[in-house]
Scaffold this motif. Structure first.
Motif, PDB file in Angstrom:
ATOM      1  N   UNK A  64      41.426  22.689  32.637  1.00 43.12           N
ATOM      2  CA  UNK A  64      41.574  21.609  31.679  1.00 43.12           C
ATOM      3  C   UNK A  64      42.181  22.016  30.359  1.00 43.12           C
ATOM      4  N   UNK A  68      46.735  24.041  30.759  1.00 42.50           N
ATOM      5  CA  UNK A  68      47.567  22.996  30.157  1.00 42.50           C
ATOM      6  C   UNK A  68      48.475  23.613  29.099  1.00 42.50           C
ATOM      7  N   UNK A  69      47.877  24.470  28.251  1.00 46.90           N
ATOM      8  CA  UNK A  69      48.675  25.124  27.210  1.00 46.90           C
ATOM      9  C   UNK A  69      49.696  26.069  27.836  1.00 46.90           C
ATOM     10  N   UNK A  72      52.486  24.125  29.179  1.00 45.61           N
ATOM     11  CA  UNK A  72      53.187  23.681  27.983  1.00 45.61           C
ATOM     12  C   UNK A  72      54.246  24.715  27.567  1.00 45.61           C
ATOM     13  N   UNK A  76      58.842  25.250  28.512  1.00 46.35           N
ATOM     14  CA  UNK A  76      59.862  25.368  27.478  1.00 46.35           C
ATOM     15  C   UNK A  76      60.583  26.705  27.527  1.00 46.35           C
TER      16      UNK A  76
ATOM     17  N   UNK B 149      45.535  15.024  32.149  1.00 42.07           N
ATOM     18  CA  UNK B 149      46.769  15.329  31.425  1.00 42.07           C
ATOM     19  C   UNK B 149      47.825  15.980  32.330  1.00 42.07           C
ATOM     20  N   UNK B 169      55.312  16.182  26.267  1.00 37.73           N
ATOM     21  CA  UNK B 169      54.923  17.181  25.268  1.00 37.73           C
ATOM     22  C   UNK B 169      53.975  16.574  24.235  1.00 37.73           C
ATOM     23  N   UNK B 172      50.573  15.934  25.849  1.00 36.33           N
ATOM     24  CA  UNK B 172      49.779  17.142  26.089  1.00 36.33           C
ATOM     25  C   UNK B 172      49.129  17.597  24.795  1.00 36.33           C
ATOM     26  N   UNK B 173      49.905  17.652  23.715  1.00 39.30           N
ATOM     27  CA  UNK B 173      49.353  18.103  22.437  1.00 39.30           C
ATOM     28  C   UNK B 173      48.244  17.157  21.975  1.00 39.30           C
ATOM     29  N   UNK B 176      45.014  17.423  24.313  1.00 37.27           N
ATOM     30  CA  UNK B 176      44.287  18.678  24.112  1.00 37.27           C
ATOM     31  C   UNK B 176      43.558  18.655  22.780  1.00 37.27           C
TER      32      UNK B 176
END
Lengths: 214, 378
Positions: A64, A68-69, A72, A76, B149, B169, B172-173, B176
């Motif tokens: 969770x 996710x990070x 992220x 990129x 998410x 993006x 997500x930010x 979280x």
């Protein structure tokens, strides 16, 4: 074979396959998703061991938040795969040695008697709460290591922020406090202006009304 | 009423056990329970979006959908709209954009909807009306909602579109950062009830003083923050920067058409209903009656007001579902930096401070003090 054993082998097979896929697939996002699958199946195995708190926490924290990070960042990235694969054969002997050492170490660990892994723990009674027993152990017996670990994490957070924090001159920021405090009077000034009245000659006063209409 | 339902339930269990055996019988009963939860949920999603259009129309002084009727009955004007919408979406072509990651593009809606449905397994609707009464119920809810998410991020990335990616993006930010405030807000009821089992948490809010016993009074800041963070978690107005129609067209699901879009829609609305259900359970006493005062229990005429039941739970959920729509019709969209500031600099400090207050209230000299013992002295 009991149902639980079937589940264990199923989860184990999926876990190993997902773990292999993480390091073999070319696409970094796919690899991250396979890692999510691996976490999930690991949580399933923990559930089979009656560690429901740890299993749910694994999903909550790793799937969770951490992944996710991770996803992220990975999305990129601009990875050049040809460049990554360049040194594969050159580094293979070193990497293989490290891998073999790790496998041997793990095998020694899993087979040694001092860890007590040969015998499995008995299933806890139905009314024993996983959360309660874990909390009791964490905050009594292992209070000091637990607090130390949290302090180490805090230091890591502060260090990460301190290392990456730099104010860039070209970035424009809004001053929130100023925006909140703003009053209508600062932005808008209402000026009373006298409306211009047509100073018509008194002689043609009767036709002035019609003239202004047209 | 409750006794007859419990008896009918027991009969079903007995029949299933005797016909299917001791292993398949309980499994079939669980499947039946899942159907009993999910079918009303899907119907609610279908009609909630109709109600949404009606309510927003009403707030904006115009009529909502009023054309599609069922069997041409004038009274049911507009009631056929969700069915017509669903049929339209079902028959539309699935477009998979060129250059998209096909597997993840199709996986994304599944990943979005699965946790939104799965989390209903631990939600209790009335005493013992729950698919799975797990001890760590609140943790399951947190774990499941934190996975929603992925659907958004994967959809944004797999679409191979800049609008979709920007939406993903942002989302997500946002998710979280609001999850932290939301998690802290959920620790409040957990501390007050001394349990993570959702049924126990509701039971702890019962007593002799009706709605004064509910946790929303001692935990009021957490209650408000939970609802606002819930708005942000579900990417609803005024925190819908992930969709941002006016800037990102439709955000993360801009490339989705037909049924795949409908699945995202379903997940979003199921999550909204979940936030409403959780807020009712944790802060407003779930299925307990607001008028459950000890003095009213013996008066014949008003006795029925004090009975607990699923009707109270549904009524409380409706309040929150209406609030969702009311907020949507009333407030403009937050700017992105304002949104982050609200989450990190305002909500998280408030929740941390109030958690300390709650923790102090659960400890002894305070827990049995005159008013505080209403909530913490149990």
């Amino acid at each position: 074979m009991t149902f639980q054993a079937i589940l264990f082998y199923l989860f184990g097979a999926v876990l190993v396959a997902a773990g292999l896929a993480v390091i073999t697939v070319k696409n970094a996002v796919h690899a991250a998703m396979f890692l999510v699958l691996a976490f999930f199946t690991a949580a399933g195995i923990w559930l089979l061991l009656y560690a429901e708190f740890l299993a749910i926490t694994l999903i909550l924290v790793y799937v969770g938040a951490v992944m996710v990070l991770f996803l992220f960042v990975v999305m990129m990235l601009d990875i050049n795969f040809a460049k990554l694969r360049e040194g594969f054969w050159r580094y293979l002997p070193v990497a293989a040695t490290v891998a073999i050492v790790m496998v041997v170490e793990m095998a020694l660990l899993l087979t040694s008697k001092s860890f007590g892994l040969a015998t499995t723990a008995a299933a806890p009674a139905a009314d024993v709460s996983n959360v309660k027993s874990l909390g009791r152990v964490l905050y009594t017996e292992y209070l000091l290591p637990f607090e130390l670990a949290s302090v180490v994490l805090l230091i890591a957070i502060i260090a990460a922020i301190a290392l990456t924090l730099r104010t860039r001159k070209e970035t424009k920021y809004q001053n929130m406090g100023e925006q909140v405090r703003v009053k209508a009077a600062d932005r808008l000034k209402i000026v009373k202006v006298k409306s211009e009245v047509d100073e018509a000659p008194a002689a043609s006063a009767t036709s002035a009304g019609e003239g202004s209409k047209s | 009423m409750l006794e007859t339902i419990a008896a009918a339930n027991q009969t079903v269990i007995n029949v299933l056990n005797s016909t299917l055996g001791p292993v398949a019988g309980p499994a079939a009963k669980t499947l039946l329970n899942i159907v009993l939860v999910l079918v009303p949920l899907l119907l609610t999603v279908l009609y909630y979006q109709l109600v949404e259009r009606w309510v927003i129309g009403w707030i904006q002084v115009r009529r909502g959908p009023n054309r599609v009727t069922i069997f041409n009955i004038p009274f049911l004007r507009g009631w056929g709209q969700p069915i017509a919408d669903a049929l339209k979406l079902l028959t539309k072509e699935q477009i998979i954009p060129q250059g998209s990651d096909k597997a993840l593009f199709l996986l994304a809606p599944v990943v979005a909807v699965a946790p939104a449905m799965g989390v209903w397994a631990v939600i209790p609707f009335a005493p013992d009306w729950v698919v799975s009464n797990v001890d760590a119920g609140l943790l399951v809810v947190l774990a499941m909602t934190s996975m929603g998410v992925y659907g958004i991020i994967l959809a944004g990335w797999a679409s191979n579109s800049k609008y979709a990616f920007l939406g993903a993006m942002r989302s997500a930010a946002q998710v979280v950062s609001y999850e932290i405030a939301m998690g802290f807000a959920l620790i409040g009821p957990l501390l007050a009830a001394q349990s993570m089992n959702l049924s126990t948490m509701v039971a702890k809010q019962g007593g002799n003083y009706g709605f004064f016993e509910w946790f929303f009074i001692p935990l009021f800041p957490l209650f408000v923050i939970y609802f606002i963070a819930g708005l942000a978690e579900t990417n609803r107005h005024p925190f819908d920067v992930a969709e941002g129609e006016s800037e990102l067209v439709a955000g993360f699901h801009v490339e989705y058409s037909g049924m795949t879009f409908a699945v995202f829609f379903l997940a979003e609305y199921a999550n909204m209903i979940l936030i409403a259900a959780l807020a009712s359970i944790l802060f407003l006493g779930g299925w307990l009656s607001p008028f459950d005062f000890a003095v009213l229990r013996d008066i014949p005429g008003v006795q029925w007001l004090t009975y607990a039941g699923i009707h109270w739970f549904l009524a409380k959920m409706c309040i929150f579902l209406f609030l969702f729509l009311w907020v949507r019709a009333s407030y403009p969209r937050y700017r992105y930096d304002q949104l982050m500031r609200l989450g990190w600099k305002i909500f998280i400090p408030i929740t941390i401070v109030w958690l300390l207050v709650v923790a102090a209230m659960t400890l002894e000299p305070f827990a049995s003090a005159p008013i505080i013992n209403l909530w913490f002295g149990k």
